[in-house]
Scaffold this active site. Sequence first.
Site, mmCIF file in Angstrom:
data_model
loop_
_atom_site.group_PDB
_atom_site.id
_atom_site.type_symbol
_atom_site.label_atom_id
_atom_site.label_comp_id
_atom_site.label_asym_id
_atom_site.label_seq_id
_atom_site.Cartn_x
_atom_site.Cartn_y
_atom_site.Cartn_z
ATOM 1 N N GLY A 123 38.272 33.411 39.590
ATOM 2 C CA GLY A 123 37.527 34.254 38.656
ATOM 3 C C GLY A 123 38.437 34.872 37.601
ATOM 4 N N GLU A 169 35.338 29.078 36.763
ATOM 5 C CA GLU A 169 34.243 30.052 36.713
ATOM 6 C C GLU A 169 34.061 30.539 35.279
ATOM 7 O OE1 GLU A 169 34.729 33.067 39.745
ATOM 8 O OE2 GLU A 169 35.376 31.589 41.195
ATOM 9 N N TYR A 221 32.694 40.530 52.472
ATOM 10 C CA TYR A 221 32.881 41.829 51.835
ATOM 11 C C TYR A 221 31.505 42.338 51.433
ATOM 12 C CZ TYR A 221 32.099 39.146 47.617
ATOM 13 O OH TYR A 221 31.531 38.316 46.679
#
Length: 364
Positions: A91, A132, A253
Site C-alpha cells: 500500500g 494497490e 487487526y
Amino acid sequence: MANSKTLSLAIFTILVLSAEAAVKGGYWYYDSGLDPSAIDSSYFTHLFCAFAKLDSTTNKITLPSSSFSTFTQSVQKKNPSVKTLLSIGGGGEGSLPFPKMANNTTSRKSFIDSSIQVARSNNFHGLDLDWEYPSSDTDKTNFGLLLTEWRTAITQESRTSGKTPLLLSAAVAGSDQISPLKYYNGEAISKNLDWINVMVYDLFIPSGSKTTTRPPAPLYNPGGQFSGDQGITAWINQVGVKANKLAIGLPFYGYAWKLVNANNHGLFAAANGEGSTPSGDGTPLYSDIRSFIRNQGAQSVYNSSYVSNYCYSGSTWVGYDDTQSVSAKVNYAKQKGLLGYFAWQIGGDDRWTLSKAASNAWGS
Ligand SMILES: *[C@@H]1O[C@H](CO)[C@@H](O)[C@H](O)[C@H]1NC(C)=O
Ligand SMILES: *[C@@H]1O[C@H](CO)[C@@H](O)[C@H](O)[C@H]1NC(C)=O
Ligand SMILES: *[C@@H]1O[C@H](CO)[C@@H](O)[C@H](O)[C@H]1NC(C)=O
C-alpha cells in the site's frame, strides 16, 4: 523403457502437482517485530514475505532487510513443505512506481527479469504482485501485459534452469468500495496467475464512517451494499475469475471508534470518529485487541448476520475478526469452492489463535 502404467502415473503426478491444492496463506511483514524464526509455519501452506520494493529509477527490485534472504530457510524448519512467495509493492508509496514501470516494454522486462533473479537467488518459490491499485484504462492494459510477459518469462526460466516454475500471485482490491474492479483484466489474471489474494477488508473504517460504528470487514451486509461476499461474487461474475483461483482475505487487526454514549455499544451505534486502544491506537492488531479484552475487561460480541466481532469498554469500541468470524469466513471460502484464504498480517496474531482457527476450519 517405461511401461504405460508407469508413464500414465507419471503424467497424473505432474497434473496433480501443477495445480495448487489449497492455500492457507499468511503475509509476514518485515517491520512487524515478528522474527521469521518465530513463525509457526505448521498452520500455513504459503507464506508471503512482504515487501520487496520496486526502484523507480532502475526498474529492478530491492529487499528492505537481510531477513528476506533467510526467510525460506527459517520458516521451513517447522514445516518443510511450506512455500514462500516474495511480495512486491504494498500500500501507499510501495505501489507508486508500478504505473510507470508497467507502461513500457523495456521497464517491464527489467522488472520481470530482476524479480525472477531475486526470487531464485533468495530461495523463494514464487512472486506476489501487490500493486494497490491499477486505476485507469492504461493501467488495466499494462497490468495485463505485465502478467502475460511475466508468465512467459517464468515458463522460460523454468525450462532453462530445470526448476519447478515460480508461483505467481497478486493481491487485489476486494471490492468496488476499495478500488474499481473494472480496472482489472480478468482474462489476463486467469491465464497467467496461479491465484489472487482478494483483500476483502477495510470496507468500513472510522475515517470514512465517523458517525456510527461499523463492522470493518463483514462477510455479509444485510443493511447495505458492500461485503466480503459481494466482493468475491463480483470477482467471479463481473471480472470473470473462477472461484478456484481466489483466496479470501482475513484481517488480523481491527479499527477503533469512539462511542457517543458508552451504554449504546452495538453495531451502528452513534460514534465520534476514531477511537483508541491502550496498546494499539486506532488500528489495533488482534494481539492488542486481546490485551484490551483481558486488561480493560472489554466485552466481546460475535454478530453472525454480518460475520464480525466487536468489543467495547468505556467509550472505546473495536470492530475486528476473532475466531468465530475467521472460522465462518474460511467455511464460506470452502463452501464457495475458493482456493483458500490468506491473513494480513501474521504478526498481528495472538499466540497463533487465529492462524490455528483458520487452519482448523479449512481442515486438511
Ligand atoms: C504511458 O505512456 C504514454 C505514451 O507512451 C504516455 O502518454 C502516458 O502518460 C504514460 N502513462 C504513464 C502512467 O506513465
Ligand atoms: C521506455 O523506457 C526506456 C528505458 O527506461 C526508454 O529508453 C524508452 O524511451 C521508453 N519508451 C517509451 C515509449 O517511453
Ligand atoms: C447483528 O447486528 C444487527 C445490527 O445491530 C442486528 O440487527 C442483528 O440482529 C444482529 N445479528 C445477530 C445474529 O446478533
